[in-house]
Design an enzyme around this catalytic site. Structure first.
Site, PDB file in Angstrom:
ATOM      1  N   SER A 135       0.850  -1.186   0.000  1.00 11.67           N
ATOM      2  CA  SER A 135       0.000   0.000   0.000  1.00 11.67           C
ATOM      3  C   SER A 135       0.884   1.234   0.000  1.00 11.67           C
ATOM      4  O   SER A 135       2.010   1.208   0.516  1.00 11.67           O
ATOM      5  CB  SER A 135      -0.879  -0.003   1.257  1.00 11.67           C
ATOM      6  OG  SER A 135      -1.561   1.234   1.408  1.00 11.67           O
ATOM      7  N   TYR A 148      -2.589  -1.336   9.984  1.00 11.38           N
ATOM      8  CA  TYR A 148      -2.521  -1.515   8.531  1.00 11.38           C
ATOM      9  C   TYR A 148      -1.189  -1.000   7.991  1.00 11.38           C
ATOM     10  O   TYR A 148      -0.532  -1.658   7.185  1.00 11.38           O
ATOM     11  CB  TYR A 148      -3.696  -0.772   7.891  1.00 11.38           C
ATOM     12  CG  TYR A 148      -3.825  -0.943   6.403  1.00 11.38           C
ATOM     13  CD1 TYR A 148      -4.419  -2.086   5.868  1.00 11.38           C
ATOM     14  CD2 TYR A 148      -3.395   0.051   5.533  1.00 11.38           C
ATOM     15  CE1 TYR A 148      -4.564  -2.234   4.496  1.00 11.38           C
ATOM     16  CE2 TYR A 148      -3.532  -0.091   4.158  1.00 11.38           C
ATOM     17  CZ  TYR A 148      -4.125  -1.238   3.650  1.00 11.38           C
ATOM     18  OH  TYR A 148      -4.263  -1.381   2.290  1.00 11.38           O
TER      19      TYR A 148
END
Length: 199
Positions: A135, A148
């Site tokens: 990401s 995350y």
């Protein structure tokens, strides 16, 4: 032959459909059998070849079974797309230990486990490709996404380490780092439903 984890929705579903359109036989891997079978049916309706394999990538025996069932169905394994992941919209203060463990275990440990079991097959075949969904937040961080960001940052550096270790053996290892996809909407939706959204 491509194995796609987290292949029942979102990025994984789109990737499974694209692999099939490009001529790959696809193992669609995920925890939701109903959604997985829908993806397989969509691939087959378009003339492709696919199989759903249920798996929770946190568990080594299930990852080992995915590789075994893929070989049984298709005879080889050329591409592993490690895409399974979850997101809880929390800071460290709000993040529960259970949410932390789920986020890290699915995104990072799952990438490790699936790669660990797929790599020997690729090495025996003389080559292969592994692609990991990281990401943009695994590169620069983001708000209300502590677990995350930690997990995806780990995926970024695991990818680099695997590439160094295995490039000379004919294994290409890369990560993709998508940017935000209407993140405020996703955060609000996750809060409203008190649940995680998945890659």
């Amino acid at each position: 032959v491509a194995v796609v984890t987290g292949g029942t929705s979102g990025i994984g579903r789109a990737t499974a459909l694209l692999f099939a359109r490009e001529g790959a036989r696809v193992a669609v891997v995920g925890r939701n059998e109903a959604r997985g079978r829908q993806v397989v049916e969509e691939i087959e309706r378009a003339g492709g070849v696919a199989r759903f394999i249920a798996c929770d990538v946190r568990f080594p025996e299930q990852c080992r079974r995915v590789v075994g069932e893929t070989l049984e169905a298709f005879g080889r394994l050329d591409i592993l797309f490690n895409n399974a992941g979850v997101f809880y919209p929390n800071t460290i203060l709000e993040c529960t230990e259970e949410e932390w463990d789920l986020t890290v275990d699915i995104s990072l440990k799952g990438t490790y486990l699936m790669s660990k079991h797929a790599l020997p097959v690729m090495l025996d075949q003389g080559g292969g490709a592994i692609v990991n969904t990281a990401s943009g937040w695994g590169l620069v961080g983001g708000n209300q996404a502590a677990a995350y960001c930690a997990a995806k940052g780990g995926v970024v550096l695991l990818t680099k380490a695997m590439a160094v270790d295995h490039s000379a053996q004919g294994i290409r290892v890369n990560s993709v780092c998508p940017g935000d996809v209407d993140t405020p909407m996703l955060l609000e939706d996750a809060r409203r439903r008190n649940m995680a959204w998945t890659d």
